[in-house]
Scaffold this motif. Structure first.
Motif, PDB file in Angstrom:
ATOM      1  N   SER A 127       0.809  -1.217   0.000  1.00 43.02           N
ATOM      2  CA  SER A 127       0.000   0.000   0.000  1.00 43.02           C
ATOM      3  C   SER A 127       0.843   1.267   0.000  1.00 43.02           C
ATOM      4  O   SER A 127       0.301   2.372  -0.003  1.00 43.02           O
ATOM      5  CB  SER A 127      -0.953   0.008   1.212  1.00 43.02           C
ATOM      6  OG  SER A 127      -0.274  -0.308   2.415  1.00 43.02           O
ATOM      7  N   ASN A 128       2.166   1.101  -0.063  1.00 44.43           N
ATOM      8  CA  ASN A 128       3.042   2.269  -0.214  1.00 44.43           C
ATOM      9  C   ASN A 128       3.482   2.457  -1.660  1.00 44.43           C
ATOM     10  O   ASN A 128       3.359   3.543  -2.208  1.00 44.43           O
ATOM     11  CB  ASN A 128       4.270   2.132   0.678  1.00 44.43           C
ATOM     12  CG  ASN A 128       5.182   3.335   0.587  1.00 44.43           C
ATOM     13  OD1 ASN A 128       4.733   4.475   0.692  1.00 44.43           O
ATOM     14  ND2 ASN A 128       6.474   3.095   0.385  1.00 44.43           N
ATOM     15  N   LYS A 138      -1.093   2.395   9.815  1.00 40.05           N
ATOM     16  CA  LYS A 138      -1.083   2.106   8.389  1.00 40.05           C
ATOM     17  C   LYS A 138      -0.563   3.330   7.630  1.00 40.05           C
ATOM     18  O   LYS A 138      -0.901   4.470   7.968  1.00 40.05           O
ATOM     19  CB  LYS A 138      -2.486   1.748   7.910  1.00 40.05           C
ATOM     20  CG  LYS A 138      -3.041   0.486   8.520  1.00 40.05           C
ATOM     21  CD  LYS A 138      -4.470   0.240   8.046  1.00 40.05           C
ATOM     22  CE  LYS A 138      -5.086  -0.940   8.778  1.00 40.05           C
ATOM     23  NZ  LYS A 138      -6.512  -1.148   8.397  1.00 40.05           N
ATOM     24  N   LEU A 139       0.239   3.075   6.594  1.00 38.44           N
ATOM     25  CA  LEU A 139       0.763   4.179   5.786  1.00 38.44           C
ATOM     26  C   LEU A 139      -0.351   4.924   5.061  1.00 38.44           C
ATOM     27  O   LEU A 139      -0.278   6.139   4.869  1.00 38.44           O
ATOM     28  CB  LEU A 139       1.782   3.651   4.772  1.00 38.44           C
ATOM     29  CG  LEU A 139       3.211   3.471   5.269  1.00 38.44           C
ATOM     30  CD1 LEU A 139       4.088   2.881   4.185  1.00 38.44           C
ATOM     31  CD2 LEU A 139       3.786   4.807   5.742  1.00 38.44           C
ATOM     32  N   ASN A 140      -1.358   4.193   4.644  1.00 39.75           N
ATOM     33  CA  ASN A 140      -2.509   4.810   3.975  1.00 39.75           C
ATOM     34  C   ASN A 140      -3.772   4.418   4.737  1.00 39.75           C
ATOM     35  O   ASN A 140      -4.536   3.556   4.300  1.00 39.75           O
ATOM     36  CB  ASN A 140      -2.593   4.348   2.518  1.00 39.75           C
ATOM     37  CG  ASN A 140      -1.404   4.816   1.710  1.00 39.75           C
ATOM     38  OD1 ASN A 140      -1.190   6.005   1.547  1.00 39.75           O
ATOM     39  ND2 ASN A 140      -0.614   3.874   1.202  1.00 39.75           N
ATOM     40  N   ASP A 186      -8.289   4.417  11.545  1.00 39.35           N
ATOM     41  CA  ASP A 186      -6.856   4.646  11.728  1.00 39.35           C
ATOM     42  C   ASP A 186      -6.468   4.306  13.169  1.00 39.35           C
ATOM     43  O   ASP A 186      -6.320   5.195  14.021  1.00 39.35           O
ATOM     44  CB  ASP A 186      -6.504   6.097  11.408  1.00 39.35           C
ATOM     45  CG  ASP A 186      -5.016   6.375  11.529  1.00 39.35           C
ATOM     46  OD1 ASP A 186      -4.243   5.405  11.518  1.00 39.35           O
ATOM     47  OD2 ASP A 186      -4.647   7.553  11.651  1.00 39.35           O
TER      48      ASP A 186
END
Length: 364
Positions: free
Chosen positions: A7-8, A56-58, A63
């Motif tokens: 997801s990055n 999570k990065l996205n 969250d």
């Protein structure tokens, strides 16, 4: 199993990955999203100062702060769990009651193999939205014991797997001893989970009458049936009515073998669709979710040509068949019943279309 993407950076990543080889992002499996997610360092846990936490990065709307399952330190788990929860284990590892004795040589290696197989089973059960806790209906919870020198089997929700099954050499010896065409850790786990879901999806769901019409009467003496099978061998006509020789031992084993085969089929087709594979010119529609939107008839229409193609590929490489089984018409009906009870929980459904008269031969 479907494919995952970092997801990055979008690079293809896999179910057991903890690091993206392209961008270096830390990865973990989110059982809520049923996906591998890239993680950003969020410091250390306040409740356990030596435990790193992540975001999570996205992130989406949820969250939350995450940490790895406590079993990650042994290299057996890459699943995530919310930092806010008191349970230090992920949804899959929380099903364990007994793990191998790690002080014994080879036990850690065996446990890694056992956990990797078990997590593939749990992933499929989550994709089907199947329950793990049957205590509300007095059936108990799905539980796993990984024990050395034990009898692999199921009792009242507890699945016991002999640790020696993680040894490829011993597993092959057992396969030959019992004259089985197929034997794997994942196969064992799928089979034994079938006994648990018989309690939850058939017995508790009041489907016994339909079950007995298709599989036979499970009230027949189980111990005597198994003793007869092991002393005299399978029923002489088992190939006309069952997916395997062992399935002919007793209706409960017929169900468990059929359940395992159904899970084999769905997971393999899900993987084939994700990889864009074709069997004998039949293109798999990537828009369909094989776990939820495909009818049983469509599933079988895809499975047969795919398996024939994969068996042919295995032979081309000098290996045994990918799927060394033949599905007779009556076993087709049993697989259809498994499909119905998974997708029609809480309601009685009409039987699927009649099976084709000819045997579905998967080993041309």
């Amino acid at each position: 199993m479907k494919n995952f993407a970092c997801s990055n950076c979008g690079n293809t990543v896999y179910f057991e990955n903890v690091k993206c080889v392209n961008c270096g992002s830390t990865l973990g499996f989110d059982s809520g999203e049923l996906s591998i997610v890239a993680l950003a360092d969020a410091g250390m846990s306040e409740t356990a100062p030596d435990v790193p936490i992540f975001r999570k990065l996205n992130p989406g709307p949820d969250d939350v702060v995450l940490r790895y399952c406590a079993n990650a330190e042994f290299g057996v788990c890459n699943w995530l769990t919310p930092e806010s929860e008191s349970n230090i284990f992920c949804k899959a590892c929380d099903l364990n009651r007994i793990i191998p004795n790690l002080s014994e040589p080879g036990s850690l290696h065996a446990w890694r193999a056992l956990e990797h197989a078990k997590k593939r089973l749990v992933y499929s059960l989550l994709r089907f939205s199947l329950p793990f806790d049957g205590s509300a209906s007095s059936k108990g919870s799905l539980t796993f014991d990984f024990v050395r020198n034990a009898l692999t089997g199921h009792l009242d929700g507890v699945v016991t797997i002999d640790v020696s099954e993680a040894d490829a050499v011993e597993r092959e010896r057992q396969r030959k001893h019992f004259d089985e065409p197929y034997r794997s850790l994942l196969g064992h786990l799928r089979h034994e989970s079938g006994h648990y879901y018989w309690m939850v999806l058939v017995d508790e769901a009041q489907r016994l009458e339909e079950f007995r019409e298709i599989f036979g009467d499970e009230r027949d003496d189980y111990d005597a049936a198994l003793a007869r099978h092991h002393s005299s061998g399978p029923a002489p006509d088992w190939q006309e009515r069952h997916v395997s020789a062992y399935a002919s031992a007793h209706p409960w084993e017929d169900w468990a073998e059929t359940w395992a085969h159904y899970l084999h089929m769905v997971d393999a087709l899900d993987t084939a669709a994700a990889e864009g594979m074709e069997g004998h010119g039949l293109r798999l529609d990537l828009r369909d979710d094989i776990y939820s939107t495909v009818t049983f008839e469509t599933l079988m229409a895809r499975w047969i040509p795919l398996t024939i193609a994969l068996n042919s590929l295995s032979r081309s490489m000098g290996h045994d068949d990918f799927y060394p089984f033949v599905i007779p018409g009556s076993a087709y009906d049993k697989l259809a019943f498994v499909h119905r009870v998974i997708h029609g929980r809480g309601e009685q459904q009409q039987p699927a279309e009649a099976a084709p008269a000819e045997t579905l031969n998967l080993t041309p």
